[in-house]
Structure formats: C-alpha cells, structure tokens
Design a protein around this motif. Sequence first.
Motif, PDB file in Angstrom:
ATOM      1  N   SER A 194       7.515  -0.482  -4.557  1.00 35.86           N
ATOM      2  CA  SER A 194       5.901  -0.694  -4.561  1.00 35.86           C
ATOM      3  C   SER A 194       5.213  -0.191  -2.823  1.00 35.86           C
ATOM      4  CB  SER A 194       5.313  -2.172  -4.680  1.00 35.86           C
ATOM      5  OG  SER A 194       5.487  -2.917  -3.364  1.00 35.86           O
ATOM      6  N   ASN A 207       0.108  -3.984   2.475  1.00 38.89           N
ATOM      7  CA  ASN A 207       0.338  -5.354   1.832  1.00 38.89           C
ATOM      8  C   ASN A 207      -1.357  -5.414   0.988  1.00 38.89           C
ATOM      9  OD1 ASN A 207       2.545  -7.234   0.962  1.00 38.89           O
ATOM     10  ND2 ASN A 207       2.230  -6.304   4.002  1.00 38.89           N
ATOM     11  N   LEU A 208      -2.508  -5.267   1.906  1.00 37.60           N
ATOM     12  CA  LEU A 208      -3.796  -5.359   1.384  1.00 37.60           C
ATOM     13  C   LEU A 208      -4.242  -4.486   0.833  1.00 37.60           C
ATOM     14  CD1 LEU A 208      -5.465  -7.809   4.897  1.00 37.60           C
ATOM     15  CD2 LEU A 208      -5.266  -8.585   2.149  1.00 37.60           C
ATOM     16  N   TRP A 209      -3.707  -2.891   1.346  1.00 48.62           N
ATOM     17  CA  TRP A 209      -4.147  -2.414   0.953  1.00 48.62           C
ATOM     18  C   TRP A 209      -4.792  -1.663  -0.616  1.00 48.62           C
ATOM     19  CZ3 TRP A 209      -6.846   2.690   1.456  1.00 48.62           C
ATOM     20  CH2 TRP A 209      -6.462   4.247   1.044  1.00 48.62           C
ATOM     21  N   PRO A 210      -3.812  -2.208  -1.357  1.00 47.87           N
ATOM     22  CA  PRO A 210      -3.858  -2.249  -3.658  1.00 47.87           C
ATOM     23  C   PRO A 210      -5.302  -2.869  -3.336  1.00 47.87           C
ATOM     24  CG  PRO A 210      -1.601  -2.954  -3.094  1.00 47.87           C
ATOM     25  CD  PRO A 210      -2.038  -3.022  -1.673  1.00 47.87           C
ATOM     26  N   SER A 211      -5.612  -3.899  -2.857  1.00 41.05           N
ATOM     27  CA  SER A 211      -6.640  -4.928  -2.783  1.00 41.05           C
ATOM     28  C   SER A 211      -8.194  -4.123  -2.551  1.00 41.05           C
ATOM     29  CB  SER A 211      -6.653  -5.958  -2.777  1.00 41.05           C
ATOM     30  OG  SER A 211      -6.501  -6.342  -1.312  1.00 41.05           O
ATOM     31  N   LEU A 212      -7.993  -3.588  -1.465  1.00 40.08           N
ATOM     32  CA  LEU A 212      -9.499  -3.767  -0.365  1.00 40.08           C
ATOM     33  C   LEU A 212      -9.202  -1.821   0.278  1.00 40.08           C
ATOM     34  CD1 LEU A 212      -9.364  -5.982   2.868  1.00 40.08           C
ATOM     35  CD2 LEU A 212     -10.533  -6.009   0.576  1.00 40.08           C
ATOM     36  N   GLN A 213      -8.356  -0.687  -0.435  1.00 38.74           N
ATOM     37  CA  GLN A 213      -8.628   0.797  -0.601  1.00 38.74           C
ATOM     38  C   GLN A 213      -9.074   0.727   1.261  1.00 38.74           C
ATOM     39  OE1 GLN A 213      -7.822   2.745  -3.076  1.00 38.74           O
ATOM     40  NE2 GLN A 213      -6.257   1.075  -3.557  1.00 38.74           N
ATOM     41  N   TRP A 255     -11.477  -0.749   3.284  1.00 41.45           N
ATOM     42  CA  TRP A 255     -11.637  -1.015   4.079  1.00 41.45           C
ATOM     43  C   TRP A 255     -10.847  -2.033   4.601  1.00 41.45           C
ATOM     44  CZ3 TRP A 255     -16.742  -2.355   4.921  1.00 41.45           C
ATOM     45  CH2 TRP A 255     -17.418  -1.426   3.883  1.00 41.45           C
ATOM     46  N   VAL A 256      -9.208  -1.838   4.236  1.00 38.18           N
ATOM     47  CA  VAL A 256      -8.712  -2.241   5.243  1.00 38.18           C
ATOM     48  C   VAL A 256      -8.056  -2.244   6.530  1.00 38.18           C
ATOM     49  CG1 VAL A 256      -6.737  -0.704   4.820  1.00 38.18           C
ATOM     50  CG2 VAL A 256      -5.877  -3.656   4.737  1.00 38.18           C
TER      51      VAL A 256
END
Length: 395
Positions: A41, A360-366, A368-369
């Motif tokens: 992933s 780790n935050l890219w999938p949810s924040l795109q 905005w990360v």
Amino acid sequence: MHQLLIRHPLAVIVMAQLFGTSLWFSINGVAFNLAAETGLSEAGLGTLTLTVQAGFICGTLLLATTGLADRFPASRVFALAAFAGALVNGLFVLAAETYHLALLLRFLTGLCLAGIYPLGMKLVISWTPQYAGMALGWLVGMLTLGTAMPHLLRAVTPGLSWPVPLLLSSLLALVAGVLILLLGDGRQLPARAKAASPLAGLAAWRDATFRRIAGGYFGHCWELYAFWTLVPFLVAREVTRLNLDQNWVAWLSFLMIAVGLIGCVAGGYLSRIISGLSIARVALFGSGLLCLLYPFLGSQASGLLLGLLFLWGLLVIADSPQFSALASANAPREHLGSALAMMNAIGFGLTLPSIALVTNLWPSLQLWVVLVLLPGPVLGIVSLMRLNKQELKEI
C-alpha cells in the motif's frame, strides 16, 4: 588517473554524489510497479522510505558520536559506504517479497548513505574551501538529481521489470566509490584526529549562532523529504486528471525533483554576490508559501498545479547548500565532520514523522496533506530571524 581527477576535484565529487545518492529513493522510482507486484500500500511504500531515513540517522549518529568522520580519510569512508550501499540495494531485488527482510535492506542502505552525503560535504570543504557556498550548491544539487534519478531510470525503462532501474542505481553507486577512492582527500582541513570524544559531534552546539543555523536546517528537513515522497502522488493525480499515459508520472516526477539542481546551483552562485543567509530565507519563505497555497488551488487547471510543483521543487532544496555552508563556517574545524554528521542526524530524524504523516494521511486527505509540511518552513524562518549577523561567519 589521479592527476587527471585532481585537476577537477569538484566535478569528480559532485558526480560521485549524484551516482551514490541514486540509492536513496531507488524504491520510490519503481513504487507503483513494485506495489502492483507485491501488493504494498501507500503506507507500506512510505515505511520503506522511512526505513532508509532511519538507517541514515543511525549512520550519521554513529559517525558523529565515534568521531569516525574525523579519524579516517573521508574518501575511504565514502568509497566503502558506496560499495556497501550498492550491494544491499541490489540484494533488495531478491528480498522484495519478504517484507521484513526488505525493510532491513533499506535500513542498511540508509546506513551506507550516511557515509556518502556528510562525507561528500567534508570532501568539498577539503578540496574547494575558497568557494564553499557555490561548491556545496553543486554538491546538494547532485544529491537532488540523485534523488530524482530513480524516476528517470524508471521512465527510460518502461517495458522492463522494476529490478532493472534498481540495479542500475547500484551500478552507479559502484562507479561513485571508485571515483572518490581514486581522487582521495583534499589538503585544506586539519590533520585527522587520533582520538575523539564520543560527544565530538556536540562541540559545535555550544555556539548560539550554529544552533540557530541548525534550527533553520531542521525546519527545511521537515518539509523537504516529505515533499519528495509526495511528488509521485501529486503528479499522478494531475496525470490522471489530464488522461495522460501513466509513464508520464515517472518523467514528471523526475522533473519536479531534479529542478532542485537549478535552485541549488543558482543559489550557490548568488552566494558569491549576496549572503547565503538571505538566499536561505527567501527559499524557505517561498516553499512555505507554496505549502500554504497549494491545497487551496486543487480544483484549478492541472497545468497550473504542475507549474507550482515545478517552482516548489526549485525552492524546496535551494536553501540546503547555504545551510551546509553556514554550518561549516560556524562549526569548530577540528570537529567539522562530526558536527555536520550530528546536524544531519537530527535533521533527518525530523523527516521520519513528516514522511509517516503524509504517506499515512494521503489516502484520506489527498492534497490537504501538504499542510502537514508547513510548520517546517515557519519554524525554520523564525530560527533564522534570530541570527546575529555580526557574529555570523560566511564562506
């Protein structure tokens, strides 16, 4: 051969730096193909990058606390690290399916890189102290190009299996070791220390000026490697929006990172006209401003966003050689290698949480990360603003 090389020592060192540091992001250049074959992933790929950083930190701490960077010829340490790095990077091809072994090999790759990057800086100072700011601009520029190299190797081998560009990186590292071994050390540093305190790398930290320079560098580090890690993801988003062939991800990722070479070299030349401190401040402010603005422009044309990434790649690394030059000028020369290694160790320690957060935050924040990167430039600028220019030495 030696006589030929010493006529152009800077060219030899920066070329070796380019080849040696191609090991750093060798996995990132083949990330999408590797993920497709192994099922990794985005977080798993990020962990592989984090492991390289962790190895680099451990290696630089080892150099700093043992004084090895000042007790042995820099050229021999560099060459040994390049040879070992080429080996462990190549072995990754055999271990990719075994995740924990793959992590170990990436850690060892980072450990080897600790003998390449800081020792490359010391070699530059030993051969070309009279224009260190410009020389370090070329050196860090080549680190940048070396970081981008795996994306280029992936782009030019689109029909080949992912191990091919990885093994090409190992071959380049072998060439780097041979070049530096043949060149040897310059004569512009004090005699090597016969013994060093385990705390030799901390000697420079007694000086407030050095600490504030290091503070600016630490803010730069928080942003830099997390940005480089994000580049393929940011580029892939725009390539998808433009309905382009996915091979453009590798070409454009290479471009967005490699353009930092221009920023480093231009900053190095400008440092002979204006102060390196001013260059560092402008670059840090510019990249920080892009951190702030980029996610708010996510719905704009892909051409605009790719152009901003190009500008960001130019600015995000342009301050690094100036931090190195300022640190070199304000550190005790008898512990220069240890002081630079310690500064690198702490700075790269800060890359671990920033890389972990963005991957780790890219999938949810795109998009905005990227705001996660903003504290680095802000705190770095604050540290630089506290510098006393009367006490600052520049080279």
